[in-house]
Design a protein around this motif. Structure first.
Motif, PDB file in Angstrom:
ATOM      1  N   SER A   7      -4.584   8.524  16.473  1.00  4.66           N
ATOM      2  CA  SER A   7      -3.419   9.193  16.027  1.00  4.66           C
ATOM      3  C   SER A   7      -2.941   9.981  17.454  1.00  4.66           C
ATOM      4  N   GLY A   8      -1.624  10.360  17.308  1.00  2.95           N
ATOM      5  CA  GLY A   8      -1.360  11.026  18.199  1.00  2.95           C
ATOM      6  C   GLY A   8      -0.056  10.253  18.878  1.00  2.95           C
ATOM      7  N   PHE A   9       0.853  10.867  19.610  1.00  6.07           N
ATOM      8  CA  PHE A   9       1.585  10.319  20.520  1.00  6.07           C
ATOM      9  C   PHE A   9       1.192   9.884  21.832  1.00  6.07           C
ATOM     10  N   GLY A  10       1.817   8.689  22.103  1.00  5.01           N
ATOM     11  CA  GLY A  10       1.447   7.951  23.437  1.00  5.01           C
ATOM     12  C   GLY A  10       0.117   7.466  23.499  1.00  5.01           C
ATOM     13  N   SER A  42     -12.642  -1.468  11.504  1.00  2.00           N
ATOM     14  CA  SER A  42     -11.348  -1.412  11.459  1.00  2.00           C
ATOM     15  C   SER A  42     -10.984  -0.420  12.030  1.00  2.00           C
ATOM     16  N   ILE A  43      -9.541  -0.333  12.579  1.00  2.00           N
ATOM     17  CA  ILE A  43      -8.826   0.433  13.289  1.00  2.00           C
ATOM     18  C   ILE A  43      -7.614   1.055  12.529  1.00  2.00           C
ATOM     19  N   ILE A  44      -7.525   2.229  12.339  1.00  2.00           N
ATOM     20  CA  ILE A  44      -6.427   2.826  11.559  1.00  2.00           C
ATOM     21  C   ILE A  44      -5.504   3.679  12.453  1.00  2.00           C
ATOM     22  N   VAL A  45      -4.397   3.113  12.498  1.00  2.00           N
ATOM     23  CA  VAL A  45      -3.341   3.762  13.418  1.00  2.00           C
ATOM     24  C   VAL A  45      -2.451   4.604  12.775  1.00  2.00           C
ATOM     25  N   ASP A  46      -2.540   5.983  12.888  1.00  2.00           N
ATOM     26  CA  ASP A  46      -1.658   6.916  12.430  1.00  2.00           C
ATOM     27  C   ASP A  46      -0.858   7.474  13.287  1.00  2.00           C
ATOM     28  N   GLY A  47       0.320   7.076  13.778  1.00  2.00           N
ATOM     29  CA  GLY A  47       1.032   7.638  15.072  1.00  2.00           C
ATOM     30  C   GLY A  47       2.386   7.025  14.930  1.00  2.00           C
ATOM     31  N   ASN A  64     -13.234  -9.629  14.377  1.00  2.00           N
ATOM     32  CA  ASN A  64     -13.148  -9.430  12.964  1.00  2.00           C
ATOM     33  C   ASN A  64     -12.776  -7.932  12.556  1.00  2.00           C
ATOM     34  N   VAL A  65     -12.112  -7.454  13.555  1.00  2.00           N
ATOM     35  CA  VAL A  65     -11.628  -6.012  13.482  1.00  2.00           C
ATOM     36  C   VAL A  65     -10.294  -5.850  12.894  1.00  2.00           C
ATOM     37  N   SER A  66     -10.049  -5.237  11.582  1.00  2.00           N
ATOM     38  CA  SER A  66      -8.594  -5.028  11.087  1.00  2.00           C
ATOM     39  C   SER A  66      -7.992  -3.979  11.774  1.00  2.00           C
ATOM     40  N   LEU A  67      -6.780  -4.136  11.851  1.00  3.14           N
ATOM     41  CA  LEU A  67      -5.649  -2.904  12.635  1.00  3.14           C
ATOM     42  C   LEU A  67      -4.825  -2.723  11.217  1.00  3.14           C
ATOM     43  N   SER A  68      -4.759  -1.422  10.780  1.00  4.52           N
ATOM     44  CA  SER A  68      -4.272  -0.834   9.813  1.00  4.52           C
ATOM     45  C   SER A  68      -3.044   0.116  10.241  1.00  4.52           C
ATOM     46  N   LEU A  69      -1.796  -0.090   9.928  1.00  2.00           N
ATOM     47  CA  LEU A  69      -0.679   0.932  10.477  1.00  2.00           C
ATOM     48  C   LEU A  69      -0.416   1.713   9.131  1.00  2.00           C
ATOM     49  N   LEU A  70      -0.559   3.139   9.545  1.00  5.74           N
ATOM     50  CA  LEU A  70      -0.066   3.762   8.276  1.00  5.74           C
ATOM     51  C   LEU A  70       1.336   4.445   8.413  1.00  5.74           C
ATOM     52  N   ASN A  71       1.951   4.621   7.334  1.00  6.94           N
ATOM     53  CA  ASN A  71       3.480   5.116   7.439  1.00  6.94           C
ATOM     54  C   ASN A  71       3.593   6.593   7.643  1.00  6.94           C
ATOM     55  N   TRP A  72       4.557   7.158   7.692  1.00  3.55           N
ATOM     56  CA  TRP A  72       4.489   8.598   8.080  1.00  3.55           C
ATOM     57  C   TRP A  72       3.858   9.471   6.865  1.00  3.55           C
ATOM     58  N   ASP A  73       3.729   8.960   5.737  1.00  2.00           N
ATOM     59  CA  ASP A  73       3.128   9.901   4.510  1.00  2.00           C
ATOM     60  C   ASP A  73       2.010   9.363   4.206  1.00  2.00           C
ATOM     61  N   GLY A  74       1.200   8.692   4.999  1.00  2.00           N
ATOM     62  CA  GLY A  74      -0.054   8.361   4.745  1.00  2.00           C
ATOM     63  C   GLY A  74      -0.251   6.941   3.960  1.00  2.00           C
ATOM     64  N   ASN A  75       0.684   6.488   3.723  1.00  2.00           N
ATOM     65  CA  ASN A  75       0.627   5.293   2.783  1.00  2.00           C
ATOM     66  C   ASN A  75       0.654   3.850   3.677  1.00  2.00           C
ATOM     67  N   LEU A  76      -0.205   2.963   3.313  1.00  2.00           N
ATOM     68  CA  LEU A  76      -0.380   1.808   4.189  1.00  2.00           C
ATOM     69  C   LEU A  76       0.940   1.063   4.580  1.00  2.00           C
TER      70      LEU A  76
END
Length: 405
Positions: A7-10, A42-47, A64-76
């Protein structure tokens, strides 16, 4: 389950000399993983800003590591998945089972049956430690079940309606718990006046629900993909554009783990209003540290082992096995389908009966127990605030002596 939150900018994700390097220079954070030595699945990207290289995406896929990108409101928003098994025959069978009204009805009913059983069990366990009317909730569950089973024929909409009415009793009970342990967050229900769905959280607890369910959706999609089923063909939830009904079907079996994880987090009494962000539209989202705390609770609970098929399995493994079981039913490798998820047992020594005994202690009983006056005052204050307290074996034995005298 062992996700890594980024999480976080940059933030940047790239590969340097075979190593996966995840770096945030603004926060002076760096994670480095050598090939075949990454402990995260898994890696969750919240940024909102940053970059990821093609080579790092290839590296993650190979491991075999998934990459999940979350929206601004925490939804997938999206998730990258490893290669799915080549299973054309399985998917054809899945489509056939979906088109067979009797079979679809059978699978949908089993989803709801398992969800309701797990939900009722969680409320029963929580009633040992929290003051709410469990019997009222159970009567609501039982009444709706009798009404549902009393009808000779059910459509999918009937099943969804039945599940929805049960859910209201369930969340009404949870609301009483949240009112006690986190009154500052003003949780009333999962829906808002301006949105029937709870996607846009108007309070902090709904923001926790949204974030937790997004983690569950990501994990479920990865598991479905590993078996080779089509996530866009469900049995309980309807097929809609840009939706994955089978994911929503299967996550119903494990939503209660997210719910319990949120209750555990709130029971710690560490979260404040400042641990959340209010957007310009007055929606709520989690700050990075809050998300990490929630993910840690979810990770711990999904990795909890329970007796299953005469062995001990984590709930994550049980999730994968449930998906394999539905694949076996779809491909006619088994004749019947039943979703069996072991019920959770909360092991704590501060159940409601014991808490009431502590709250009702007289000064004379306190002295017999050897409890300091100020210590008892703090214990009673914490219990009245809905907090957990540590009650030692020595006190328990002396309480039993007092009861016998």
């Amino acid at each position: 389950m062992n996700p890594l939150l980024i999480s976080g900018f940059g933030t940047s994700i790239n590969v340097e000399k075979r190593k996966l390097v995840i770096q945030n220079k603004l926060k002076n954070e760096i994670h480095e993983f050598y090939p075949h030595r990454i402990e995260h699945d898994s890696i969750i990207v919240d940024g909102h800003t940053g970059h990821i290289t093609f080579e790092s995406m290839r590296w993650l896929t190979k491991h075999n590591v998934s990459l999940s990108l979350l929206n601004w409101d925490g939804n997938l928003l999206s998730v990258t998945l490893p290669d799915s098994p080549i299973s054309g025959k399985l998917r054809i069978k899945q489509y056939q089972k979906y088109l067979d009204a009797k079979t679809r009805h059978k699978i949908a009913t089993e989803f709801v049956k398992s969800k309701i059983g797990s939900s009722l069990n969680l409320l029963k366990e929580l009633s040992k430690f929290h003051d709410f009317d469990f019997e009222k909730a159970k009567q609501g569950f039982d009444s709706e079940t009798r009404f549902f089973l009393g009808k000779p024929v059910h459509s999918i909409q009937d099943i969804l309606g039945y599940e929805g009415r049960i859910a209201r009793f369930y969340f009404d009970a949870l609301q009483k718990i949240f009112e006690k342990i986190a009154p500052q967050f003003h949780f009333t229900s999962r829906s808002n006046y301006d949105h029937k769905r709870a996607d846009h959280a108007s309070d902090e607890i709904n923001a926790l629900f949204n974030y937790g369910y997004a983690i569950l959706v990501s994990e479920t999609r990865k598991a479905i993909n590993s078996v080779g089923l089509d996530a866009e063909i469900g049995f309980l939830h309807e097929i809609l554009s840009s939706r994955t009904p089978l994911v929503y079907d299967l996550q119903e079996l494990f939503r209660w783990i997210i719910d319990y994880s949120i209750i555990q987090l709130l029971e710690d009494h560490k979260l404040k209003k400042s641990d959340f962000v209010v957007t310009e539209n007055y929606h709520i989202r989690l700050r990075e540290n809050t998300a990490k705390l929630l993910i840690e609770k979810i990770r711990f609970n999904f990795n909890h082992k329970m007796p299953y098929r005469k062995k001990n399995f984590t709930y994550q493994n049980i999730l994968y096995d449930q998906i394999q079981q539905i694949a076996n039913f779809i491909s006619d490798k088994r004749k019947d389908i039943e979703f069996v998820v072991p019920h959770w047992v909360i092991n704590r020594d501060d159940n409601s009966m014991l808490r009431n005994r502590i709250l009702s202690l007289t000064p004379d009983q306190r002295r017999k127990l050897g409890i300091n006056k100020s210590t008892l005052w703090y214990m009673k204050r914490n219990l009245n605030d809905g907090k957990t307290v540590k009650i030692y074996g020595k006190i328990l034995s002396k309480l039993d002596e007092i009861d016998r005298s």
